[in-house]
Scaffold this motif. Sequence first.
Motif, PDB file in Angstrom:
ATOM      1  N   MET A  40     -55.902  -4.866 -15.734  1.00  0.00           N
ATOM      2  CA  MET A  40     -55.827  -4.323 -14.379  1.00  0.00           C
ATOM      3  C   MET A  40     -55.131  -2.959 -14.364  1.00  0.00           C
ATOM      4  O   MET A  40     -55.563  -2.029 -13.668  1.00  0.00           O
ATOM      5  CB  MET A  40     -55.076  -5.302 -13.453  1.00  0.00           C
ATOM      6  CG  MET A  40     -55.702  -6.690 -13.371  1.00  0.00           C
ATOM      7  SD  MET A  40     -57.447  -6.687 -12.899  1.00  0.00           S
ATOM      8  CE  MET A  40     -57.296  -6.373 -11.157  1.00  0.00           C
ATOM      9  N   GLU A  41     -54.080  -2.848 -15.157  1.00  0.00           N
ATOM     10  CA  GLU A  41     -53.339  -1.586 -15.200  1.00  0.00           C
ATOM     11  C   GLU A  41     -54.190  -0.480 -15.824  1.00  0.00           C
ATOM     12  O   GLU A  41     -54.224   0.661 -15.339  1.00  0.00           O
ATOM     13  CB  GLU A  41     -52.042  -1.811 -15.998  1.00  0.00           C
ATOM     14  CG  GLU A  41     -51.038  -0.685 -15.917  1.00  0.00           C
ATOM     15  CD  GLU A  41     -51.340   0.409 -16.951  1.00  0.00           C
ATOM     16  OE1 GLU A  41     -51.106   1.577 -16.613  1.00  0.00           O
ATOM     17  OE2 GLU A  41     -51.829   0.084 -18.054  1.00  0.00           O
ATOM     18  N   ARG A  42     -54.928  -0.822 -16.906  1.00  0.00           N
ATOM     19  CA  ARG A  42     -55.800   0.176 -17.548  1.00  0.00           C
ATOM     20  C   ARG A  42     -56.939   0.588 -16.600  1.00  0.00           C
ATOM     21  O   ARG A  42     -57.377   1.735 -16.591  1.00  0.00           O
ATOM     22  CB  ARG A  42     -56.382  -0.373 -18.857  1.00  0.00           C
ATOM     23  CG  ARG A  42     -55.345  -0.638 -19.960  1.00  0.00           C
ATOM     24  CD  ARG A  42     -54.622   0.618 -20.362  1.00  0.00           C
ATOM     25  NE  ARG A  42     -53.744   0.401 -21.509  1.00  0.00           N
ATOM     26  CZ  ARG A  42     -52.496  -0.056 -21.465  1.00  0.00           C
ATOM     27  NH1 ARG A  42     -51.948  -0.361 -20.297  1.00  0.00           N
ATOM     28  NH2 ARG A  42     -51.774  -0.196 -22.566  1.00  0.00           N
ATOM     29  N   ALA A  55     -61.042  -9.243 -15.658  1.00  0.00           N
ATOM     30  CA  ALA A  55     -59.994  -9.806 -16.514  1.00  0.00           C
ATOM     31  C   ALA A  55     -59.849 -11.302 -16.250  1.00  0.00           C
ATOM     32  O   ALA A  55     -60.087 -11.744 -15.144  1.00  0.00           O
ATOM     33  CB  ALA A  55     -58.672  -9.114 -16.250  1.00  0.00           C
ATOM     34  N   ALA A  94     -54.189  -8.941 -22.099  1.00  0.00           N
ATOM     35  CA  ALA A  94     -53.755  -9.747 -20.958  1.00  0.00           C
ATOM     36  C   ALA A  94     -54.322  -9.206 -19.639  1.00  0.00           C
ATOM     37  O   ALA A  94     -54.583  -8.004 -19.499  1.00  0.00           O
ATOM     38  CB  ALA A  94     -52.230  -9.765 -20.885  1.00  0.00           C
ATOM     39  N   HIS A  95     -54.471 -10.120 -18.695  1.00  0.00           N
ATOM     40  CA  HIS A  95     -55.024  -9.799 -17.374  1.00  0.00           C
ATOM     41  C   HIS A  95     -54.333  -8.586 -16.749  1.00  0.00           C
ATOM     42  O   HIS A  95     -55.000  -7.646 -16.300  1.00  0.00           O
ATOM     43  CB  HIS A  95     -54.847 -11.031 -16.470  1.00  0.00           C
ATOM     44  CG  HIS A  95     -55.186 -10.772 -15.035  1.00  0.00           C
ATOM     45  ND1 HIS A  95     -56.473 -10.868 -14.550  1.00  0.00           N
ATOM     46  CD2 HIS A  95     -54.403 -10.402 -13.983  1.00  0.00           C
ATOM     47  CE1 HIS A  95     -56.463 -10.576 -13.259  1.00  0.00           C
ATOM     48  NE2 HIS A  95     -55.227 -10.301 -12.896  1.00  0.00           N
ATOM     49  N   GLU A  96     -52.986  -8.602 -16.737  1.00  0.00           N
ATOM     50  CA  GLU A  96     -52.280  -7.518 -16.044  1.00  0.00           C
ATOM     51  C   GLU A  96     -52.480  -6.176 -16.758  1.00  0.00           C
ATOM     52  O   GLU A  96     -52.472  -5.119 -16.125  1.00  0.00           O
ATOM     53  CB  GLU A  96     -50.784  -7.843 -15.880  1.00  0.00           C
ATOM     54  CG  GLU A  96     -50.024  -8.131 -17.147  1.00  0.00           C
ATOM     55  CD  GLU A  96     -50.101  -9.602 -17.575  1.00  0.00           C
ATOM     56  OE1 GLU A  96     -49.263  -9.994 -18.393  1.00  0.00           O
ATOM     57  OE2 GLU A  96     -50.990 -10.349 -17.116  1.00  0.00           O
ATOM     58  N   VAL A  97     -52.683  -6.228 -18.081  1.00  0.00           N
ATOM     59  CA  VAL A  97     -52.920  -4.977 -18.826  1.00  0.00           C
ATOM     60  C   VAL A  97     -54.309  -4.436 -18.497  1.00  0.00           C
ATOM     61  O   VAL A  97     -54.488  -3.228 -18.300  1.00  0.00           O
ATOM     62  CB  VAL A  97     -52.755  -5.211 -20.346  1.00  0.00           C
ATOM     63  CG1 VAL A  97     -53.079  -3.935 -21.125  1.00  0.00           C
ATOM     64  CG2 VAL A  97     -51.345  -5.691 -20.664  1.00  0.00           C
ATOM     65  N   ARG A 148     -56.761   0.770 -13.363  1.00  0.00           N
ATOM     66  CA  ARG A 148     -56.185   1.724 -12.397  1.00  0.00           C
ATOM     67  C   ARG A 148     -56.008   3.094 -13.037  1.00  0.00           C
ATOM     68  O   ARG A 148     -56.249   4.130 -12.421  1.00  0.00           O
ATOM     69  CB  ARG A 148     -54.840   1.197 -11.870  1.00  0.00           C
ATOM     70  CG  ARG A 148     -54.971   0.050 -10.866  1.00  0.00           C
ATOM     71  CD  ARG A 148     -53.663  -0.243 -10.176  1.00  0.00           C
ATOM     72  NE  ARG A 148     -52.664  -0.808 -11.077  1.00  0.00           N
ATOM     73  CZ  ARG A 148     -52.543  -2.118 -11.348  1.00  0.00           C
ATOM     74  NH1 ARG A 148     -53.345  -2.991 -10.766  1.00  0.00           N
ATOM     75  NH2 ARG A 148     -51.616  -2.553 -12.177  1.00  0.00           N
TER      76      ARG A 148
END
Length: 264
Positions: A246-248, A264, A241-244, A250
């Motif tokens: 982005m989190e990875r 993403a 997923a997009h938010e994952v 960071r």
Amino acid sequence: MPALIMYPGIIYGPVKSRRLGQSLGVNLLPVGRKVCSFNCVYCECGDTTELIEQARDEQGRRTTFPTVEQVRTEIAAALQHYPALDAITFAGHGEPSLHPQFPEVVQATREVRDQYQPQAKVGVLTSAALLQRPRPRAGIDLCDLKMMKLDAGDEVTFQQIDRPAANVRLQPIIEELTKMARQEAIIIQTCLIDGPVGTAQNIHGKPWDALVEAIGTIKPIVVHLYPIDRPTPEPWVQKVAHEVVMERAREIAARTGVPVEPYA
Ligand code: SF4
């Protein structure tokens, strides 16, 4: 599983890419056959038909690649047809550096680039599996943009996700990438995948930690991080997923100091 994307000839695009801008695609692989050193579970080109780590197949036959002059002629025509390109990128349905005359192909490309569109960068998307071989390496060294695949930091995950040719191991690739990155700007391209319990993934636990550690060792100029966005040969491969993503991204930046561009 049939091939998902097969290019009918040498030139495709230009493709509008967030990474490369307006990029002319160059496919050096034989028509109708996916020739690669890897058989990645997520490859948008489908299953590899010739899984090799030299420019010969397992029976010792030389595969049929386009000639240097064919490539030069087609790129020259495309450069006159499509104005204002940002990049000319070797990619296609397989591993471009498996072309037996890859250094000569890149040199010819540089010459027509200088003649018609000197602003365009010559780039390569490569598995990085052939870096220790002199001729693939010489071709890669001639490219302005070196985009090297790294999907795993441990051998088990590497074998599960990238499914390389028989003699290809991860550690020598990491060592070669590390040496390269000390001398010049290289870009690491990492595809994040997930899957049901028991299948390969590179976003959790030990596979994730090993991947981050390998990036920290190599220290590329930047990491391009992206999820799958097309059908995959292995149906169990799950899109991250997009938010994952982005989190990875960071997390890699925080743990390694390496800039990350997520797509993403
Ligand atoms: S290295 Fe690239 S072309 Fe080869 S199997 Fe993997 S994704 Fe496909």
